[in-house]
Write a protein that holds these residues in place. Structure first.
Motif, PDB file in Angstrom:
ATOM      1  N   SER A   1      -5.363   8.556  -4.037  1.00 34.96           N
ATOM      2  CA  SER A   1      -5.392   9.709  -3.098  1.00 34.96           C
ATOM      3  C   SER A   1      -3.966  10.395  -3.254  1.00 34.96           C
TER       4      SER A   1
ATOM      5  N   GLY B   1      -9.038   5.171   7.596  1.00 37.86           N
ATOM      6  CA  GLY B   1      -9.704   5.228   6.167  1.00 37.86           C
ATOM      7  C   GLY B   1     -10.574   6.290   6.091  1.00 37.86           C
TER       8      GLY B   1
ATOM      9  N   ALA C   1      -8.025   9.236   6.258  1.00 41.93           N
ATOM     10  CA  ALA C   1      -7.559   9.665   4.962  1.00 41.93           C
ATOM     11  C   ALA C   1      -8.432  10.315   3.975  1.00 41.93           C
TER      12      ALA C   1
ATOM     13  N   PHE D   1      -6.904  -1.582  -1.164  1.00 48.59           N
ATOM     14  CA  PHE D   1      -6.110  -0.392  -0.303  1.00 48.59           C
ATOM     15  C   PHE D   1      -5.345   0.209  -1.285  1.00 48.59           C
TER      16      PHE D   1
ATOM     17  N   CYS E   1      -7.007   2.849  -3.370  1.00 40.91           N
ATOM     18  CA  CYS E   1      -7.258   4.054  -2.557  1.00 40.91           C
ATOM     19  C   CYS E   1      -6.086   4.910  -2.250  1.00 40.91           C
ATOM     20  N   ALA E   2      -5.061   4.358  -2.054  1.00 43.68           N
ATOM     21  CA  ALA E   2      -3.940   4.941  -1.674  1.00 43.68           C
ATOM     22  C   ALA E   2      -3.040   5.587  -2.996  1.00 43.68           C
TER      23      ALA E   2
ATOM     24  N   TRP F   1      -3.501   4.865   5.028  1.00 42.45           N
ATOM     25  CA  TRP F   1      -4.183   3.663   4.212  1.00 42.45           C
ATOM     26  C   TRP F   1      -3.549   2.583   4.615  1.00 42.45           C
ATOM     27  N   SER F   2      -2.184   2.417   4.760  1.00 38.60           N
ATOM     28  CA  SER F   2      -1.492   1.415   5.237  1.00 38.60           C
ATOM     29  C   SER F   2      -2.034   0.738   6.640  1.00 38.60           C
TER      30      SER F   2
ATOM     31  N   LEU G   1      -1.145  10.399   4.105  1.00 30.16           N
ATOM     32  CA  LEU G   1      -1.928   9.409   3.527  1.00 30.16           C
ATOM     33  C   LEU G   1      -1.508   7.930   3.255  1.00 30.16           C
ATOM     34  N   SER G   2      -0.308   7.732   2.837  1.00 37.82           N
ATOM     35  CA  SER G   2       0.227   6.492   2.728  1.00 37.82           C
ATOM     36  C   SER G   2       0.301   5.664   4.154  1.00 37.82           C
TER      37      SER G   2
ATOM     38  N   SER H   1       1.159   4.046  -3.047  1.00 38.21           N
ATOM     39  CA  SER H   1       0.849   5.645  -2.877  1.00 38.21           C
ATOM     40  C   SER H   1       2.331   6.217  -3.335  1.00 38.21           C
TER      41      SER H   1
ATOM     42  N   VAL I   1       0.816  -1.178   0.288  1.00 38.18           N
ATOM     43  CA  VAL I   1       0.118  -0.010  -0.209  1.00 38.18           C
ATOM     44  C   VAL I   1       0.813   1.268   0.047  1.00 38.18           C
TER      45      VAL I   1
END
Lengths: 249, 521
Positions: free
Chosen positions: B430, B486, B489, B423, B426-427, B468-469, B464-465, B356, B352
């Motif tokens: 973002s 989540g 983020a 994920f 998502c990452a 999400w992680s 953000l990284s 990102s 993840v």
């Protein structure tokens, strides 16, 4: 016969742009369809700012820009579709080859591949770049880069070309190639607005010349008309230019 | 100082180094930058306090002191060598004032000796910021002999630089000037990271083997590699403040450095001339034949981005190295999960982070580092259209980066792989959006320093990284708490979204993605 006046290639109406001070000041200018128009002026006169506003790179503070009847401020995409912009610094990608660059430009302008490909080949051959078509541009000289950029400006066959000092830094042979190609385009019906400090180029190529100073058009016409305006019947354009710009100062 | 003399040239080089450093603090006066650096330096003293206490205890007990210093040196020395390699490569390839200096009647030996000294100073300065606070706090708690770290570190800088210069010349000779720059940068990063990665090897080996290693380091057999009285441990003893060892270490370092600076100076000069004549990139004819023109603005834009990315091996190497740095995270997680942990569980959060970070780097490259922004702005497509195509283009390389481990994971643990993919998306989305909303124009080569202009955006990207992680980890343990990071983020993303007025301003702004301001001409 229709009584409507022919559509101008470019019509600027009271165009204004200020940075710290006025760069372009209520500029009115008309370029006819199929005309080679040279826009001259001293450094800081507002030539580049004007062309950048026309090509959609800079938003004017006020005024109007029409390109072949298209309102470039209200419909920028439609106006850009029929224009090409070529600055003095070639806008190309070093990691692409000339052929890839032309493919990219043709894709952006939506030229069908069956038309773009032969057109690209013809341009590269015409500009002596065909042998280098598969070399990345990063190893090119400035002149070769400028020729690649010019090919990019022509590959979508624009009706109006805006050229901002396109001959700067080119050697005599390459400059000749570029000038010949531009003359051919005008003969084929395209319109060109060119800014240059090389007055000999304007004198030889342009149908009409506009002289701009402090963002305002101070003189316009054929070379003969400008000579008359300056009161110097047998003078060179350089003499006329200096006289007119000094008078306006 | 006499113009043209060695001290004069060193002062000139150091002034340029200082200006490069202060340039990192854009829009900030030199005084303010100095205040910030000083505050950071003082803050490091607080962080160094626990380490100093540990050293004070070890100093008393004795047996683990030398192994601990040796471990520290195994971080410092590769770091210095890596810095020297980077700086020496820059001295050869970034022409700057080199053309002027080489065209002057200065002797090349003087010129490159001065450059070597400034490289040593730069290399030591980069490590001193972190090492000296520990030395100062040690001196406060454990005694003044810890101030020996100052001269010992300077000596380490000289030897490390000598090694770095020798390595630079060897690489130039072995692989030629054209490939040298890329290889040197990769080697420098790997050397710098070597100890961090090596430490993870210690985590992986069995506790019995680790115990034996510690025992051997604490109670080394006489004459062995671990013997504290051996010549290999000379720098360790010097850092610990043993006067004779310190004197010997300094003398040896000065000798090695002088030999390298004076002996290699002329060769460095020749290498610089060869480097000047060599293209930095391949300009040889590479018949990458086109398979015919293809239609469409969207396809053209995506293809252009892929071509530019694939033709810049240095950029790709930098992005790949980012991935190497995430490897230790996986090992730490794997070990911390204990017997219930699996490799898939350990790799998932690291993937993840990779997704990102790679996405952020590529988004910056495509959006903020566009080579011809004015050209794109003059094309008959809107800015939003171009940006969407650019973001679409980066999806492929991001996918390629994480595909192999994800496919492997899908065979071992399909459910974890599915969660990881979700994920990762998502990452990646973002951080790509963050870079799209907050562009910071720069050259492609500056991709790893892209947040120099906006530290806040950089911090948000890492946050953000991380979020999400963490959400990924919690989701894998079926914890509802996964919703919290989540949502956080998403909150960070929402807070960073440009305001309506700014969005409108950007939309009507006709200049290119990162077009420079127009000057009046």
């Amino acid at each position: 016969m229709s009584s409507e006046p022919p559509v101008a290639a470019l019509r600027l109406s009271a165009l204004c742009k200020s940075f710290d001070k006025a760069a372009v000041d209520r500029l009115d200018l008309t370029v006819r369809a199929g005309e080679f128009y040279a826009l001259l002026g001293p450094n800081g006169a507002g030539k580049t700012t004007t062309l950048r506003m026309v090509s959609g790179l800079l938003a004017p503070d006020s005024g109007g820009i029409d390109v072949f009847g298209v309102d470039a401020l209200a419909e920028p995409v439609a106006a850009k579709q029929i224009m090409a912009w070529l600055p003095d610094e070639p806008m190309i990608y070093d990691k692409l080859t000339p052929l890839e660059y032309l493919e990219f430009v043709a894709g952006l302008w939506g030229v069908p591949p069956e038309r773009a490909e032969p057109q690209a080949e013809a341009l590269l051959r015409r500009l002596d770049l065909w042998e280098q078509r598969n070399q990345r541009c990063e190893g090119f000289s400035r002149g070769m880069k400028q020729k690649t950029a010019l090919a990019g400006a022509l590959v979508h066959e624009p009706r109006l070309m805006l050229l901002d000092e396109p001959l700067t830094g080119l050697d005599a042979a390459i400059a000749r190639q570029v000038k010949d190609l531009l003359v051919e385009r005008v003969a084929a019906g395209a319109s060109i607005v060119l800014t240059t400090h090389i007055l000999e180029v304007a004198e030889r190529l342009a149908d009409r010349i506009g002289i701009i100073r402090d963002g305002r058009l101070i003189a316009e016409g054929t070379l003969a008309e400008l000579r008359a305006q300056a009161g110097r019947a047998d003078s060179t354009l350089e003499d006329v230019f200096l006289r007119l710009t000094q008078e306006a100062a | 100082m006499r113009p043209g003399s060695l001290p004069w040239l060193v002062a000139h080089d150091l002034r340029l180094s200082w200006r490069r450093f202060t340039a990192l603090f854009k829009n900030m006066s030199a005084t303010r930058a100095m205040v910030i650096v000083s505050i950071a330096f003082l803050s490091f003293h607080l962080i160094a306090w626990p380490a100093a206490r540990w050293f004070a205890n070890a100093d008393g007990a004795g047996e683990m002191l030398y192994p601990a210093i040796a471990a520290g040196l195994l971080i410092i020395l590769p770091w210095i060598i890596s810095q020297a390699l980077t700086n020496a490569t820059r001295a050869l390839y970034t022409r700057g004032d080199l053309d002027l200096l080489q065209a002057s009647p200065l002797h090349p030996r003087t010129l490159f000796a001065a450059r070597a000294i400034s490289i040593a100073v730069e290399s030591v300065a980069a490590t001193a910021v972190f090492i000296l606070p520990v030395a100062n706090m040690n001196a406060l708690i454990g005694g003044a002999h810890w101030l020996a770290v100052y001269p010992a570190l300077a000596a380490a800088g000289l030897s490390g630089t000598a090694l770095g210069l020798a390595l630079t010349l060897t690489l130039t000779r072995l692989i030629g000037p054209r490939r040298m720059r890329l290889v040197a940068q990769v080697v420098a990063t790997l050397v710098g990271a070597s100890f961090a990665l090596g430490l993870q090897a210690l985590n992986i080996i069995s506790p019995e083997t680790r115990g034996r290693l510690y025992d051997m380091a604490a109670h080394p057999p006489a004459g062995s590699l671990f013997d504290h009285d051996g010549w290999l441990w000379l720098p360790v003893r010097a850092f610990a403040g043993e006067p004779w060892s310190l004197a010997l270490w300094m003398a040896a370092s000065v000798g090695v450095f002088a030999a390298a600076a004076l002996g290699l100076g002329a060769r460095l000069g020749r290498a610089a001339i060869v480097a000047a004549g060599a293209p930095q990139h391949s300009t040889q004819i590479k018949p990458t034949r086109s398979r015919g023109f293809r239609a469409g603005a969207a396809a053209s834009l995506r293809r252009k981005e892929w071509r530019l990315l694939s033709r810049d091996p240095w950029l790709l190497s930098q992005i790949l190295l980012q991935i190497i740095y995430t490897a230790p995270v996986s090992v730490v997680i794997w070990k911390s999960l204990g017997p219930q942990g699996s490799l898939s569980l350990a790799i998932a959060p690291a993937l993840v982070v990779i997704a990102s970070q790679v996405s952020a780097s590529l988004a910056w490259l495509t959006v903020s580092s566009e080579d011809a922004p004015d050209f794109l702005a003059s094309a008959p497509v809107t800015r939003a259209y171009v940006e969407r195509r650019k973001l679409e283009a980066i999806a492929l390389p991001v996918g390629l980066f994480i595909a192999t481990p994800l496919i492997g994971m899908a065979f071992a643990a399909p459910e974890i792989a599915a969660w990881t993919l979700a994920f990762c998306i998502c990452a990646a989305v973002s951080t790509a959006l963050l870079n799209l909303w907050h562009p910071s124009p720069g050259k492609r080569g500056d991709v790893m320093r892209r947040h120099a202009q906006s530290k806040l955006v950089g911090a948000m990207e890492h946050l953000l990284s991380l979020l999400w992680s963490v959400a990924m980890m919690l989701a894998l343990f079926d914890s509802l708490w996964a919703l919290l990071p989540g949502l956080m983020a998403l909150g960070v993303l929402a807070a960073n979204r440009p305001r309506k007025a700014r969005r409108a301003a950007i939309a009507v702004q006709p200049t290119g993605m990162t077009s420079t301001a127009t000057s009046m001409r």
